[in-house]
Each structure stands twice: as structure tokens, then as C-alpha cells.
Motif scaffolding. Structure first.
Motif, PDB file in Angstrom:
ATOM      1  N   MET A   1       0.732  -1.115  -0.003  1.00  0.00           N
ATOM      2  CA  MET A   1       0.124  -0.137   0.140  1.00  0.00           C
ATOM      3  C   MET A   1       0.932   1.251  -0.099  1.00  0.00           C
ATOM      4  O   MET A   1       1.820   1.297   0.609  1.00  0.00           O
ATOM      5  N   ARG A   2       0.650   2.160  -0.723  1.00  0.00           N
ATOM      6  CA  ARG A   2       1.231   3.413  -0.793  1.00  0.00           C
ATOM      7  C   ARG A   2       0.743   4.542   0.057  1.00  0.00           C
ATOM      8  O   ARG A   2      -0.585   4.664  -0.266  1.00  0.00           O
ATOM      9  N   ILE A   3       1.426   5.137   1.000  1.00  0.00           N
ATOM     10  CA  ILE A   3       0.794   6.052   2.061  1.00  0.00           C
ATOM     11  C   ILE A   3       1.282   7.148   1.829  1.00  0.00           C
ATOM     12  O   ILE A   3       2.569   7.445   1.715  1.00  0.00           O
ATOM     13  N   GLY A   4       0.533   8.489   1.570  1.00  0.00           N
ATOM     14  CA  GLY A   4       1.183   9.680   1.787  1.00  0.00           C
ATOM     15  C   GLY A   4       0.840  10.556   3.002  1.00  0.00           C
ATOM     16  O   GLY A   4      -0.016  10.158   3.865  1.00  0.00           O
ATOM     17  N   VAL A   5       1.845  11.088   3.326  1.00  0.00           N
ATOM     18  CA  VAL A   5       1.944  11.780   4.789  1.00  0.00           C
ATOM     19  C   VAL A   5       2.191  13.135   4.693  1.00  0.00           C
ATOM     20  O   VAL A   5       3.141  13.636   3.939  1.00  0.00           O
ATOM     21  N   VAL A   6       1.376  14.227   5.137  1.00  0.00           N
ATOM     22  CA  VAL A   6       1.489  15.480   5.213  1.00  0.00           C
ATOM     23  C   VAL A   6       1.199  16.206   6.600  1.00  0.00           C
ATOM     24  O   VAL A   6       0.688  15.497   7.330  1.00  0.00           O
ATOM     25  N   SER A   7       1.753  17.254   6.809  1.00  0.00           N
ATOM     26  CA  SER A   7       1.273  17.932   8.127  1.00  0.00           C
ATOM     27  C   SER A   7       1.510  19.573   8.084  1.00  0.00           C
ATOM     28  O   SER A   7       2.062  20.008   6.857  1.00  0.00           O
ATOM     29  N   ASP A   8       1.066  20.107   8.883  1.00  0.00           N
ATOM     30  CA  ASP A   8       1.246  21.578   8.966  1.00  0.00           C
ATOM     31  C   ASP A   8       0.968  22.343   7.777  1.00  0.00           C
ATOM     32  O   ASP A   8       1.660  23.117   7.281  1.00  0.00           O
ATOM     33  N   THR A   9      -0.250  22.242   7.206  1.00  0.00           N
ATOM     34  CA  THR A   9      -0.832  22.714   6.003  1.00  0.00           C
ATOM     35  C   THR A   9      -1.436  24.000   6.436  1.00  0.00           C
ATOM     36  O   THR A   9      -1.186  25.072   5.417  1.00  0.00           O
ATOM     37  N   HIS A  10      -1.612  24.412   7.617  1.00  0.00           N
ATOM     38  CA  HIS A  10      -1.927  25.782   8.299  1.00  0.00           C
ATOM     39  C   HIS A  10      -2.601  26.620   7.310  1.00  0.00           C
ATOM     40  O   HIS A  10      -2.321  27.664   6.985  1.00  0.00           O
ATOM     41  N   MET A  11      -3.574  26.308   6.889  1.00  0.00           N
ATOM     42  CA  MET A  11      -4.776  26.888   6.345  1.00  0.00           C
ATOM     43  C   MET A  11      -5.791  27.656   7.066  1.00  0.00           C
ATOM     44  O   MET A  11      -6.273  27.109   7.831  1.00  0.00           O
ATOM     45  N   PHE A  12      -6.046  28.983   6.979  1.00  0.00           N
ATOM     46  CA  PHE A  12      -7.004  29.706   7.668  1.00  0.00           C
ATOM     47  C   PHE A  12      -8.034  30.360   7.013  1.00  0.00           C
ATOM     48  O   PHE A  12      -7.906  31.030   5.786  1.00  0.00           O
ATOM     49  N   GLY A  13      -9.119  30.497   7.276  1.00  0.00           N
ATOM     50  CA  GLY A  13     -10.187  31.172   6.914  1.00  0.00           C
ATOM     51  C   GLY A  13     -10.471  31.020   5.531  1.00  0.00           C
ATOM     52  O   GLY A  13      -9.923  30.498   4.490  1.00  0.00           O
ATOM     53  N   SER A  14     -11.533  31.840   4.967  1.00  0.00           N
ATOM     54  CA  SER A  14     -11.911  32.158   3.559  1.00  0.00           C
ATOM     55  C   SER A  14     -10.915  32.724   2.744  1.00  0.00           C
ATOM     56  O   SER A  14     -11.050  32.495   1.424  1.00  0.00           O
ATOM     57  N   GLY A  15     -10.093  33.263   3.155  1.00  0.00           N
ATOM     58  CA  GLY A  15      -8.682  34.021   2.550  1.00  0.00           C
ATOM     59  C   GLY A  15      -7.524  33.181   2.252  1.00  0.00           C
ATOM     60  O   GLY A  15      -6.550  33.652   1.983  1.00  0.00           O
ATOM     61  N   ARG A  16      -7.626  31.838   2.778  1.00  0.00           N
ATOM     62  CA  ARG A  16      -6.408  31.014   2.713  1.00  0.00           C
ATOM     63  C   ARG A  16      -5.978  30.726   1.373  1.00  0.00           C
ATOM     64  O   ARG A  16      -6.812  30.999   0.275  1.00  0.00           O
ATOM     65  N   ARG A  17      -4.698  30.511   1.327  1.00  0.00           N
ATOM     66  CA  ARG A  17      -4.280  30.124  -0.194  1.00  0.00           C
ATOM     67  C   ARG A  17      -4.672  28.618  -0.283  1.00  0.00           C
ATOM     68  O   ARG A  17      -5.501  28.006   0.447  1.00  0.00           O
ATOM     69  N   ARG A  18      -4.400  28.357  -1.546  1.00  0.00           N
ATOM     70  CA  ARG A  18      -4.767  26.775  -2.067  1.00  0.00           C
ATOM     71  C   ARG A  18      -3.618  25.784  -1.662  1.00  0.00           C
ATOM     72  O   ARG A  18      -2.410  26.344  -1.703  1.00  0.00           O
ATOM     73  N   LEU A  19      -3.723  24.583  -1.479  1.00  0.00           N
ATOM     74  CA  LEU A  19      -2.949  23.791  -1.330  1.00  0.00           C
ATOM     75  C   LEU A  19      -2.172  23.590  -2.594  1.00  0.00           C
ATOM     76  O   LEU A  19      -2.798  23.634  -3.705  1.00  0.00           O
ATOM     77  N   PRO A  20      -0.850  23.543  -2.614  1.00  0.00           N
ATOM     78  CA  PRO A  20      -0.143  23.494  -3.744  1.00  0.00           C
ATOM     79  C   PRO A  20      -0.019  22.512  -4.725  1.00  0.00           C
ATOM     80  O   PRO A  20      -0.264  21.470  -4.295  1.00  0.00           O
ATOM     81  N   PRO A  21      -0.087  22.625  -5.954  1.00  0.00           N
ATOM     82  CA  PRO A  21      -0.120  21.519  -6.759  1.00  0.00           C
ATOM     83  C   PRO A  21       0.694  20.609  -6.625  1.00  0.00           C
ATOM     84  O   PRO A  21       0.453  19.451  -6.884  1.00  0.00           O
ATOM     85  N   GLU A  22       2.138  20.919  -6.112  1.00  0.00           N
ATOM     86  CA  GLU A  22       3.197  20.013  -6.073  1.00  0.00           C
ATOM     87  C   GLU A  22       2.668  18.882  -5.014  1.00  0.00           C
ATOM     88  O   GLU A  22       3.139  17.733  -4.944  1.00  0.00           O
TER      89      GLU A  22
END
Length: 72
Positions: A1-22
Motif C-alpha cells: 500500500m502506498r501512503i502519503g504523509v502530510v502535516s502543517d498545512t496551516h490553512m486559515f479562513g476564507s482568504g486562505r491560499r490553496r494547497l500547492p499543486p506539487e
């Protein structure tokens, strides 16, 4: 099984940036995503769940409302 691990995306409110395409490129083909905290808003979990089932834990920056909503 291939598992992706991510953390600390720190997105806030309606003015947040988008998650990066990378990030999505790096998650291509994963069967499960583990988020190690600090989503900060529910939309991050929704976006990641569109890629693969996602399990997340609370981080020290996750607001009490999100923690309660997700039952952490």
C-alpha cells in the motif's frame, strides 16, 4: 500500500491560499493519506479526501471548533 504523509498545512479562513499543486502531484497514486496535524480548517481534509481516504490528528494550531467537529 502506498501512503502519503502530510502535516502543517496551516490553512486559515476564507482568504486562505490553496494547497500547492506539487502536494497533489506527490500524492498521486496513494491509497491512504495521513495528516499529522495543523489542518486549521475542514476544507483541507475535504480536499485530501478527494485524493484518497485521509486520517488526520489534531495539531496545536487546530481550533477547538475543528477538534470538536472531527471528534478528536
Amino acid at each position: 500500500m502506498r501512503i502519503g504523509v502530510v502535516s502543517d498545512t496551516h490553512m486559515f479562513g476564507s482568504g486562505r491560499r490553496r494547497l500547492p499543486p506539487e502536494l497533489f502531484s506527490g500524492l498521486d497514486g496513494v491509497e491512504l493519506i495521513l495528516h499529522a496535524g495543523d489542518l486549521c480548517i475542514l476544507e483541507v481534509l475535504i480536499e485530501l479526501n478527494a485524493v484518497a481516504p485521509t486520517v488526520a490528528v489534531a495539531g496545536n494550531n487546530d481550533p477547538a471548533e475543528l477538534v470538536a467537529q472531527l471528534g478528536w
